[in-house]
Each structure stands twice: as C-alpha cells, then as structure tokens.
Design an enzyme around this catalytic site. Structure first.
Site: not given
Length: 193
Positions: A86, A117, A163-164
């Site tokens: 979307n 980075h 994050t997991k």
C-alpha cells in the site's frame, strides 16, 4: 491454458484493475529482474525502484502510489503472488528480503534488512535477512527490522516495531512487538462445530 480461459482471465483482471493500472505496472516491471503481471494503483507519486545492482523478483502483485523499493549491490528482493504494497511502503533489501503470497501490507510500512550504516564502534553495516510468510497482514506504520522471520498467517498491529521472530497464526503488537494472541487453534475449533 486455452484461448477461452485466457480471455476470461483477462476480462476478470480488467474488471478489478483498469488498463491504465496495468500499463503502469508494465512500465514498473521493466525495472525488475523478473516480474509477472504488476498493477500500479493510487496515482502519483508512482512507485520507485532504486537498484544498485541487486536482484528484484515479483509475481502478480499490486503496488500503490509512493511505494519505494531499494535493493543493494548484492541484495535480493522477492515478492510472491497476490501480495500488495500500500501507499508509501518502503522496502530496503541490502542482503535478502522475501515477502510471501497474498500478503496485505498497509500504508507507511518499513521493511529493512540492514542498519544502512555502521553502528558506533563497528566498521561495517550489519545485514540480516527478513522473511515474511504467506497471508501475513502488516498494519499501518509498522516497522520490520533486520533478521526477522514472520510466520504464515501472522497479523502485525499498526505502529508495531518487529525486532524478533513472530510465529505462525499469531497477532503481534507494541514497541517492541510482542505476541498478544495465537488464533490458529481457535479457527480450527470454530470449523469443527
């Protein structure tokens, strides 16, 4: 596939999406390593592909306005059949991102397999693959970070930061996201009745 079936499928497809959307999809597909039928909906800004030399594959997919796909020098992005991205979705594939079949990805979602980075004290960026299973729903403004695997049928709530790994047929929400419910067993029980 015979000619009647081809005509039927073409008419059905043109009822869902205009010829203009198909033409825009064809123009977008020229920036892919390999693509089947792409459809572009929603007007301007048109989806943008920034490919620094990687590979970009898509099956029959729909992209809305503002979608941005960034593929690194050795990156690979795979988007499977029936998935749509979307408005303003951003995907960064520095190493490897795979999105399964029939996924619904909402507005302003970010999917990244890299930090882009080096972190303080490091000399190189860290890239880890992101794998999203089939039939996954990702809510508005969710962020999927590097090294994550989202199982088939999972639902990611709006605004969540993943994050997991998220297991199959579960609902995850929050910052950082946690599994708040598993719904497969409840679906199977409902079908037994």
């Amino acid at each position: 596939m015979n000619i009647k079936e081809i005509i039927y499928r073409t008419r059905l497809r043109l009822k869902r999406h205009s010829l203009y959307e198909h033409i825009l999809g064809f123009l977008l597909s020229r920036k892919f390593t390999r693509a089947k039928i792409l459809v572009v909906s929603g007007g301007k800004p048109f989806p943008k592909v920034i490919n620094q030399g990687g590979e970009l594959y898509a099956e029959n997919c729909q992209f809305y306005s503002g979608v941005r796909l960034e593929i690194g020098k050795n990156g690979k992005l795979i988007i499977k059949n029936g998935t749509y991205l979307n408005r303003n979705t951003l995907i960064v594939a520095n190493k490897f991102v795979e999105i399964g079949k029939d996924c619904k990805i909402s507005w302003d979602v970010i999917i990244m397999d890299t930090d882009l980075h080096p972190l303080p004290g490091q000399t190189e960026t860290i890239d880890k693959p992101v794998i999203i299973g089939d039939n996954v729903w990702i809510g508005c403004r969710a962020i999927i970070l590097k090294g994550v695997k989202i199982g088939n049928g999972a639902i990611i709530a709006a605004g969540s930061v993943i994050t997991k790994d998220i297991p199959e047929y579960s609902i995850a929400a929050g910052v950082p996201a946690k599994v708040i419910s598993v719904y497969k067993n409840s679906m199977e029980n409902a079908n037994v009745r």
